[in-house]
Design a protein around this motif. Sequence first.
Motif, PDB file in Angstrom:
ATOM      1  N   PHE A 168       5.554   3.517   0.359  1.00 21.87           N
ATOM      2  CA  PHE A 168       6.066   4.803   0.811  1.00 21.87           C
ATOM      3  C   PHE A 168       4.973   5.564   1.538  1.00 21.87           C
ATOM      4  CE2 PHE A 168       4.363   5.864  -3.403  1.00 21.87           C
ATOM      5  CZ  PHE A 168       3.649   7.035  -3.147  1.00 21.87           C
ATOM      6  N   THR A 169       5.394   6.529   2.339  1.00 24.44           N
ATOM      7  CA  THR A 169       4.510   7.525   2.945  1.00 24.44           C
ATOM      8  C   THR A 169       4.880   8.880   2.376  1.00 24.44           C
ATOM      9  OG1 THR A 169       4.157   6.326   5.027  1.00 24.44           O
ATOM     10  CG2 THR A 169       3.925   8.716   5.099  1.00 24.44           C
ATOM     11  N   LEU A 170       3.866   9.673   2.042  1.00 27.64           N
ATOM     12  CA  LEU A 170       4.094  11.040   1.555  1.00 27.64           C
ATOM     13  C   LEU A 170       3.351  12.010   2.462  1.00 27.64           C
ATOM     14  CD1 LEU A 170       5.231  12.987  -0.581  1.00 27.64           C
ATOM     15  CD2 LEU A 170       3.085  12.686  -1.840  1.00 27.64           C
ATOM     16  N   ASP A 171       4.093  12.962   3.031  1.00 29.40           N
ATOM     17  CA  ASP A 171       3.534  13.948   3.951  1.00 29.40           C
ATOM     18  C   ASP A 171       3.939  15.346   3.483  1.00 29.40           C
ATOM     19  OD1 ASP A 171       2.213  15.007   6.153  1.00 29.40           O
ATOM     20  OD2 ASP A 171       3.734  14.417   7.611  1.00 29.40           O
ATOM     21  N   GLU A 172       3.539  16.341   4.237  1.00 21.36           N
ATOM     22  CA  GLU A 172       3.959  17.716   3.980  1.00 21.36           C
ATOM     23  C   GLU A 172       5.473  17.844   4.147  1.00 21.36           C
ATOM     24  OE1 GLU A 172       2.919  20.537   7.009  1.00 21.36           O
ATOM     25  OE2 GLU A 172       3.061  19.052   8.593  1.00 21.36           O
ATOM     26  N   GLY A 173       6.017  18.963   3.713  1.00 25.76           N
ATOM     27  CA  GLY A 173       7.456  19.173   3.904  1.00 25.76           C
ATOM     28  C   GLY A 173       8.016  20.187   2.947  1.00 25.76           C
ATOM     29  N   VAL A 213       9.968   7.229   3.413  1.00 30.14           N
ATOM     30  CA  VAL A 213       9.113   8.329   3.848  1.00 30.14           C
ATOM     31  C   VAL A 213       9.577   9.599   3.143  1.00 30.14           C
ATOM     32  CG1 VAL A 213       8.333   9.717   5.804  1.00 30.14           C
ATOM     33  CG2 VAL A 213       8.687   7.251   6.090  1.00 30.14           C
ATOM     34  N   TYR A 214       8.649  10.282   2.472  1.00 29.29           N
ATOM     35  CA  TYR A 214       8.982  11.498   1.730  1.00 29.29           C
ATOM     36  C   TYR A 214       8.113  12.659   2.219  1.00 29.29           C
ATOM     37  CZ  TYR A 214      11.213   8.075  -1.282  1.00 29.29           C
ATOM     38  OH  TYR A 214      11.991   7.053  -1.751  1.00 29.29           O
ATOM     39  N   ARG A 215       8.662  13.861   2.079  1.00 23.98           N
ATOM     40  CA  ARG A 215       7.978  15.071   2.556  1.00 23.98           C
ATOM     41  C   ARG A 215       7.990  16.101   1.427  1.00 23.98           C
ATOM     42  NH1 ARG A 215      11.400  12.501   5.525  1.00 23.98           N
ATOM     43  NH2 ARG A 215      11.013  11.969   7.714  1.00 23.98           N
ATOM     44  N   PRO A 268       0.827  -1.212   0.000  1.00 16.74           N
ATOM     45  CA  PRO A 268       0.000   0.000   0.000  1.00 16.74           C
ATOM     46  C   PRO A 268       0.860   1.259   0.000  1.00 16.74           C
ATOM     47  CG  PRO A 268       0.098  -0.911   2.207  1.00 16.74           C
ATOM     48  CD  PRO A 268       0.811  -1.895   1.298  1.00 16.74           C
ATOM     49  N   ILE A 269       0.219   2.395  -0.197  1.00 15.79           N
ATOM     50  CA  ILE A 269       0.882   3.684  -0.014  1.00 15.79           C
ATOM     51  C   ILE A 269       0.094   4.485   1.010  1.00 15.79           C
ATOM     52  CG2 ILE A 269       1.818   3.687  -2.359  1.00 15.79           C
ATOM     53  CD1 ILE A 269      -0.313   5.839  -3.044  1.00 15.79           C
TER      54      ILE A 269
END
Length: 516
Positions: free
Chosen positions: A236-241, A465-467, A138-139
């Motif tokens: 992967f996880t994508l969050d703010e940044g 993990v990406y921001r 999953p993502i």
Amino acid sequence: MRHIKSTFSILIIGSAAAYLAYNMMSFKPAYIKAQEAAALSYKNNGPSHVAMNSGSLHINDLVGKDEREFAAQNISEAIQFKTISNQNSKDNDWEQWRNFHNWLNNRFPLMHSQTKLTKVDEFSLIYEWQGSDRNLEPIILMGHHDVVPVEKGTEADWKHGPFSGAIADGAIWGRGAVDDKGPLIAIMSSIESAIQKGFAPKRTIYIVSTHDEEVFGGGAKAVVKWMQAKKIKALFTLDEGSGIISNAPLTNEAAAMIGISEKGYGTMSITARAEGGHSSMPGKDMAVVILARAMAAIDKNQFPLALSGPAKDLIESLAYEKGGAIKFAIGNMWLTAPIVKREIAKSNAGAAMLHTTMAPTMLQAAPKENIIPQSASAKINFRIAPGQSSEEVMAWVKNSTEGMNVEIKWTSSPKEASAISSTSSAGWNLINSAVGIIDKNLLVAPSLVLAGTDAYNFYAVSNDVYRFYPIKEPIDGFAMVHGTNEHLKLHNLDNMLKFYTYLIYSAGGDEKILNN
């Protein structure tokens, strides 16, 4: 930049000239090599994983006027909920969170009908959009729906009310427009539109919205604990940044900076004790004076600048793209490193990329002006660079104050710098390609996130993990975040919708989406 070029012209004089020229031509940073090895280039032929055929969907067919208007109205309404995280949670108006959650349910009926919603820590949300192929990792797409307060007395300085959600002057105005309701609602709007068009993912997609990111609350930890219990391991996880910086360091051109790591965090207290008394009869070694000496010694002994880790990857990739004297400098840092570091460190943000920073933020001594205090204390906030530990930071500070009568301790357990995510993985490939859907000529570079995010917690349930959010502003343009006149430009909303829509379709398993 004129200074750096003239310096190089002096450096290459003599017998080293030919050797340096050779290195300038052959220099290729490790990040670029990894990108090429992983076939991540999309500039000439488009994203490598996308099927190029006549039956392909085009991004402009999926993100048009209706989608933009729908998302803009959604963000406008979301801003109007005062989900303000105060340092003391007892001061929060939790009814605003409940009302916001009800609004989400009503505003995104298709998303709520196609996903399973779980609430953890009472107010953090986990939406599970089940994919048809359970063998695919999953993502996780995430953001937070709490916001920081508006400083009292500054309300009148806003062009449009801080919680108005006004759509005016080519932007959406209000607290949270960028940090982080704008990106979060753009994700949800993209999902709602995708479902309306009949899209169903092959890969499971988790949409996470935490409720207390602005105060380093427990929402993100509760989400991760829930995912660990279900043995979830995301691609992967994508969050703010990081964002798209229109005047990137070194190149002064636009670059999409994807955060692959973030700094650690810790606050240290420095306390001096001495005999107190009446201010009319001061002694020689007063607590405030001892503290002042210690603080001056700490400030004088700053952590050295270093070109390493994500900061080095960023600088190398920008320099490689720019070419010329800049590429020459970065390709020959055995000689030019002092000059390069000095140039980068001319801005506070540039300097912060290159070392652990320490900022004195609080002082406390006597409760009254005519009392000599028995103790005086200060707090220093540290942002710990990757490759350095909190133990090393403590040792550094103690060495700076050796022989001084001060007590030094962390106010709470410090947070170490995060792990560093891959720039050659499938997750990076997907995000890189999603940036290309905005502008295939836009340089993509790995970067270090200086502030803290909820994403820090998600390494336990993610390969990477990406921001990043696709908001394009000059470096100083992001000063509006947490400040006055926070706003999201409508062209940035268009970028976000294209980026998230592409990511949902491509990562979700549809190989028929292309840019026009």
